[in-house]
Design an enzyme around this catalytic site. Structure first.
Site, PDB file in Angstrom:
ATOM      1  N   ARG A 104      13.144 -22.934  26.862  1.00 53.97           N
ATOM      2  CA  ARG A 104      12.840 -21.879  27.819  1.00 53.97           C
ATOM      3  C   ARG A 104      13.441 -20.560  27.352  1.00 53.97           C
ATOM      4  O   ARG A 104      14.643 -20.472  27.128  1.00 53.97           O
ATOM      5  CB  ARG A 104      13.381 -22.261  29.210  1.00 53.97           C
ATOM      6  CG  ARG A 104      12.919 -21.323  30.310  1.00 53.97           C
ATOM      7  CD  ARG A 104      13.159 -21.913  31.681  1.00 53.97           C
ATOM      8  NE  ARG A 104      14.577 -22.025  32.017  1.00 53.97           N
ATOM      9  CZ  ARG A 104      15.013 -22.372  33.212  1.00 53.97           C
ATOM     10  NH1 ARG A 104      14.159 -22.678  34.172  1.00 53.97           N
ATOM     11  NH2 ARG A 104      16.303 -22.457  33.456  1.00 53.97           N
ATOM     12  N   THR A 108      12.436 -14.444  29.748  1.00 53.19           N
ATOM     13  CA  THR A 108      11.201 -14.561  30.541  1.00 53.19           C
ATOM     14  C   THR A 108      11.109 -15.876  31.299  1.00 53.19           C
ATOM     15  O   THR A 108      10.274 -16.023  32.189  1.00 53.19           O
ATOM     16  CB  THR A 108       9.968 -14.456  29.631  1.00 53.19           C
ATOM     17  OG1 THR A 108       9.949 -15.588  28.737  1.00 53.19           O
ATOM     18  CG2 THR A 108      10.005 -13.174  28.802  1.00 53.19           C
ATOM     19  N   ASP A 200      21.503 -29.270  35.062  1.00 57.53           N
ATOM     20  CA  ASP A 200      20.684 -29.382  33.859  1.00 57.53           C
ATOM     21  C   ASP A 200      20.537 -30.859  33.497  1.00 57.53           C
ATOM     22  O   ASP A 200      21.499 -31.511  33.077  1.00 57.53           O
ATOM     23  CB  ASP A 200      21.331 -28.609  32.702  1.00 57.53           C
ATOM     24  CG  ASP A 200      20.442 -28.549  31.478  1.00 57.53           C
ATOM     25  OD1 ASP A 200      20.104 -29.624  30.926  1.00 57.53           O
ATOM     26  OD2 ASP A 200      20.070 -27.434  31.062  1.00 57.53           O
ATOM     27  N   ASP A 203      21.541 -31.859  29.848  1.00 62.32           N
ATOM     28  CA  ASP A 203      22.982 -31.900  29.636  1.00 62.32           C
ATOM     29  C   ASP A 203      23.599 -33.138  30.269  1.00 62.32           C
ATOM     30  O   ASP A 203      24.499 -33.771  29.706  1.00 62.32           O
ATOM     31  CB  ASP A 203      23.638 -30.649  30.224  1.00 62.32           C
ATOM     32  CG  ASP A 203      23.464 -29.423  29.334  1.00 62.32           C
ATOM     33  OD1 ASP A 203      23.139 -29.591  28.149  1.00 62.32           O
ATOM     34  OD2 ASP A 203      23.644 -28.302  29.841  1.00 62.32           O
TER      35      ASP A 203
END
Length: 209
Positions: A104, A108, A200, A203
């Site tokens: 990602r 943006t 996340d 993670d």
């Protein structure tokens, strides 16, 4: 919502609640993701085509239903999607596995491709795309774009947690794709993280920060 299936089974909801807890460690988190994938896959594959085959039991010969040779592929969106693959393979060990790597853009929040390797004859397979989190929907839309560009036709998308924004975007971009979601959360925050979410997923699956 047509083509959107929310997995409200108590076992799935219970395991998602355990995933959310920040105290859930890497090993347990990884196991829970795999278990949820098994439960979600069980429902997602409910419409697999069947055919009658002849089987000889210890008593006699009979006609009995089996899955009718449909080729399957499971395609995780790297890297978090890898956590769901073994759960799907538990149900369908013969499925081929592809990989789509996206990251990602920090500015943006849009996806950028860095890897795409799909099984051969992708157009003849039921393709199950897996990613624990459906946030903005950008990665899911891009991954399915890649699969369709390479000939994929019948596609399902499985996520454990989805944001309303991501579900809407994916439905609008690919209305022919069935979306299976464990839980729809409240919203995305300014950093495009799902709230309340679970942090996340990559993670937490791989123990990285």
């Amino acid at each position: 919502m047509e083509n959107v299936f929310i997995m409200d089974h108590p076992l799935i909801q219970h395991k998602i609640s355990m995933l959310r807890d920040y105290q859930t460690g890497t090993n347990e988190f990884r196991k829970l993701v795999e278990e949820i994938a098994v439960l979600m896959g069980y429902e997602a594959f409910r419409d697999l085509p069947m055919e009658e085959v002849e089987v000889t039991t210890p008593i006699e010969t009979c006609k009995t239903p089996m899955i009718s040779g449909k080729k399957l592929a499971v395609v995780p969106i790297l890297r978090a999607g890898l956590g769901m693959v073994n759960g799907i393979l538990t149900l369908v060990p013969s499925a081929k596995v592809g990989h789509i790597g996206l990251y990602r853009d920090p500015e943006t929040h849009e996806p950028r491709e860095y890897y795409c390797k799909l099984p051969e004859s992708i157009g003849q397979r039921l393709v199950t795309v897996v990613d624990p989190m459906l946030a903005t929907g950008g990665s899911a839309v891009a991954a399915i774009d890649f699969i369709k560009e390479r000939g994929g036709k019948q596609i399902k998308f499985l996520c454990i947690i989805g944001a309303p924004e991501g579900i809407k975007r994916l439905r609008e971009a690919h209305p022919d794709v069935q979306i299976y979601c464990g839980h729809v959360d409240r919203e995305l925050n300014a950093n495009a993280y799902i709230c309340p979410g679970l942090g996340d997923a990559g993670d937490r699956i791989f123990g990285t920060k």
